[in-house]
Design a protein around this motif. Structure first.
Motif, PDB file in Angstrom:
ATOM      1  N   SER A 218       0.845  -1.186   0.000  1.00  0.00           N
ATOM      2  CA  SER A 218       0.000   0.000   0.000  1.00  0.00           C
ATOM      3  C   SER A 218       0.881   1.237   0.000  1.00  0.00           C
ATOM      4  N   LYS A 225       5.257   0.177  -6.069  1.00  0.00           N
ATOM      5  CA  LYS A 225       4.549  -1.066  -5.763  1.00  0.00           C
ATOM      6  C   LYS A 225       4.579  -2.034  -6.940  1.00  0.00           C
ATOM      7  N   ASN A 347      -3.567   1.981  -3.580  1.00  0.00           N
ATOM      8  CA  ASN A 347      -3.336   3.302  -3.045  1.00  0.00           C
ATOM      9  C   ASN A 347      -4.044   3.425  -1.698  1.00  0.00           C
ATOM     10  N   PRO A 348      -3.610   4.345  -0.836  1.00  0.00           N
ATOM     11  CA  PRO A 348      -4.266   4.467   0.466  1.00  0.00           C
ATOM     12  C   PRO A 348      -5.681   5.040   0.384  1.00  0.00           C
ATOM     13  N   HIS A 386       1.451  -7.205   5.191  1.00  0.00           N
ATOM     14  CA  HIS A 386       0.953  -5.893   4.778  1.00  0.00           C
ATOM     15  C   HIS A 386       2.094  -4.887   4.929  1.00  0.00           C
ATOM     16  N   ALA A 388       3.188  -0.852   4.187  1.00  0.00           N
ATOM     17  CA  ALA A 388       2.853   0.516   3.794  1.00  0.00           C
ATOM     18  C   ALA A 388       4.117   1.181   3.263  1.00  0.00           C
ATOM     19  N   SER A 495      -1.951  -3.250   8.846  1.00  0.00           N
ATOM     20  CA  SER A 495      -3.299  -2.971   8.366  1.00  0.00           C
ATOM     21  C   SER A 495      -4.258  -2.668   9.474  1.00  0.00           C
TER      22      SER A 495
END
Length: 498
Positions: A218, A225, A347-348, A386, A388, A495
């Protein structure tokens, strides 16, 4: 009275079901009938067979010809019945000896000039022929594919006339042999050396590759990514013989096996987010394999994950757990293998810049919550890791040195995989049970504390331990230590709810 018959196959998913192609030539008004639940492609075999006979100087007898596909209650689909129908007719017409042909099954499509065209499912037909102790007659371009099915006699011919001459002893068809394997050169795969910075994401990608874990990346647009995901195939070891055969059967059934050669590298599938549910899971009028089955023993990359339809994403939940997908239709119930490694990117939020005070939209932070809500909790709980990712500026790109190349990372991944296979009887860490993880007491206590603190589900707790086991394998440790669990937890709690 049956004048002749030959074996062929009806395909159900990747399985080949034996079918007898029977031919009767009897007195009566001239006719050419095919019975036994044929579909349109099978019924049209009459005209292709008639035209191919004409092209080599033969004519069908002016009698009543009936072709029966046994058992008659199984639907018959596909053009691969052309060749067995033609061979059975040639035997009934005494053009070729039945004793020679009866030792073979046959699949292949005929052109109007008698050439043999490739068909789907030759590998499965070869495997089933081996179980029936028969050889296989197939198009010459697929003879090497048929060799992968077992130690049986393979007759690969370019046209129908060559087969007639072979069975009559006028020429000998050369037995096919395996050509030199043409695996994709490593230098053609994207290299990790192109990735600058992103140390956390690179580490997560290495762990995911080593243990076969699912991974969700993310970050804002341009964070790297998709770039990282594209470099995962270069880290994965080649498929074993059994894995290669399983993947090749799926691609053969889908008609996607290139040059008839077995697939050596783990497949990498990256469908667009507009893909429909049948395209992703499998289905359609003939219940064909979907993207998750084409990614069996390989990688399924879903970019812009929340943009996929809700129904398609929720349909991933069962295959992620079981490694297979069952497609139920009124006319068929088919199960395909689907043990894939899910790599996803998102995307966030919809605008992509949540958390960037200068660029985020006016709806922040609500837009991020709404965007994340497109992914259900049960689906996120099935993703092992997960990560970020942070924005990457042009200045960062210019000043950062290149990262470690793929080759040494792939070597570490291969060693870690080998430790897993030796310990777990051929299973990757993402598929193994808790009995094979070998946790130290301190590691187990820390894992339980983390799971309680962040309210992990039983599934989330198991996946945490599996990732920790992979980290230990990359370190060469025999047992999982607290440090391995602590690192695994950083990928699990990002997450929030997972």
């Amino acid at each position: 009275m049956i004048n002749s018959r030959i074996r062929s196959f009806a395909f159900s998913g990747i399985e080949a079901r034996p079918v007898w192609v029977e031919v009767q030539i009897a007195s009566g008004l001239p006719a050419f009938l095919i019975v036994g639940l044929p579909d349109k492609a099978v019924a049209e075999a009459r005209e292709r067979v008639r035209a191919s006979f004409t092209s080599i100087g033969l004519a069908l007898p002016a009698k009543r010809i009936v072709v029966n596909l046994v058992p008659a209650d199984i639907p018959k689909e596909g053009s691969h019945f052309d060749l067995p129908v033609a061979l059975a007719l040639l035997c009934a017409m005494d053009v070729i000896p039945f004793e020679e042909v009866s030792r073979f099954a046959a699949v292949g499509e005929l052109s109007l000039d008698g050439r043999l065209n490739p068909v789907a499912g030759v590998l499965s037909a070869s495997i089933e022929s081996a179980s029936l102790e028969l050889g296989l007659v197939c198009p010459g371009s697929q003879a090497e594919e048929a060799l992968c099915g077992g130690d049986i006699a393979i007759l690969g011919a370019a046209n129908l006339l060559a087969l007639i001459n072979h069975f009559n002893g006028l020429q000998v068809l050369t037995p096919p042999v395996f050509s030199a394997a043409e695996s994709e050169p490593e230098d053609l795969l994207p290299d990790l050396a192109d990735v600058k910075g992103m140390e956390t994401a690179r580490r997560a990608l290495e762990i995911a590759a080593a243990g076969g874990h699912s991974l969700l990346l993310s970050g804002p647009p341009g964070a790297g990514k998709s770039m990282l995901a594209a470099r995962l195939p270069g880290l994965l070891p080649e498929l074993g013989m059994r894995e290669s055969l399983d993947v090749s059967r799926i691609y053969s059934a889908a008609g996607l096996l290139k040059n008839g050669r077995p697939i050596r590298r783990p497949p990498y599938r990256d469908p667009h987010h507009s893909a429909s549910l049948p395209a992703l899971i499998g289905g359609g009028s003939r219940a064909r394999p979907g993207e998750i089955s084409l990614a069996h023993n390989g990688v399924l990359f879903l970019d812009e994950l929340p943009e996929f339809s809700r129904s398609a994403l929720e349909a991933l939940r069962q295959p992620l757990e079981t490694g297979r997908v069952s497609i139920a239709r009124a006319a068929a119930h088919i199960t395909y293998p689907a043990r894939f490694q899910l790599i996803a990117a998102m995307n966030p939020c919809r605008c992509g810049y949540l958390g960037d005070a200068e660029r985020e939209c006016r709806k922040a932070p609500q837009c991020g919550d709404d965007y994340m809500a497109r992914l259900s909790g049960p689906l996120l709980d099935r993703i092992d890791m997960h990560v970020a990712m942070q924005p990457f500026t042009p200045l960062d790109y210019m000043t950062q040195a290149g990262g470690e190349p793929s080759a040494p990372v792939a070597a570490r991944v291969k060693d870690a995989r080998q430790r897993q296979y030796d310990r777990q009887d051929g299973l990757k860490n993402a598929e193994t049970s808790l009995d094979h993880l070998h946790l130290s007491d301190a590691a187990q206590q820390l894992a339980q504390t983390i799971a309680t603190r962040f309210r992990f589900s039983a599934r989330g707790y198991t996946r945490l331990l599996r990732v920790a086991r992979t980290i230990a394998d990359l370190s060469g440790e025999m047992s999982v230590q607290s440090a391995h669990v602590a690192e695994a937890a950083t990928y699990r709690v990002r997450s929030g709810s997972a």
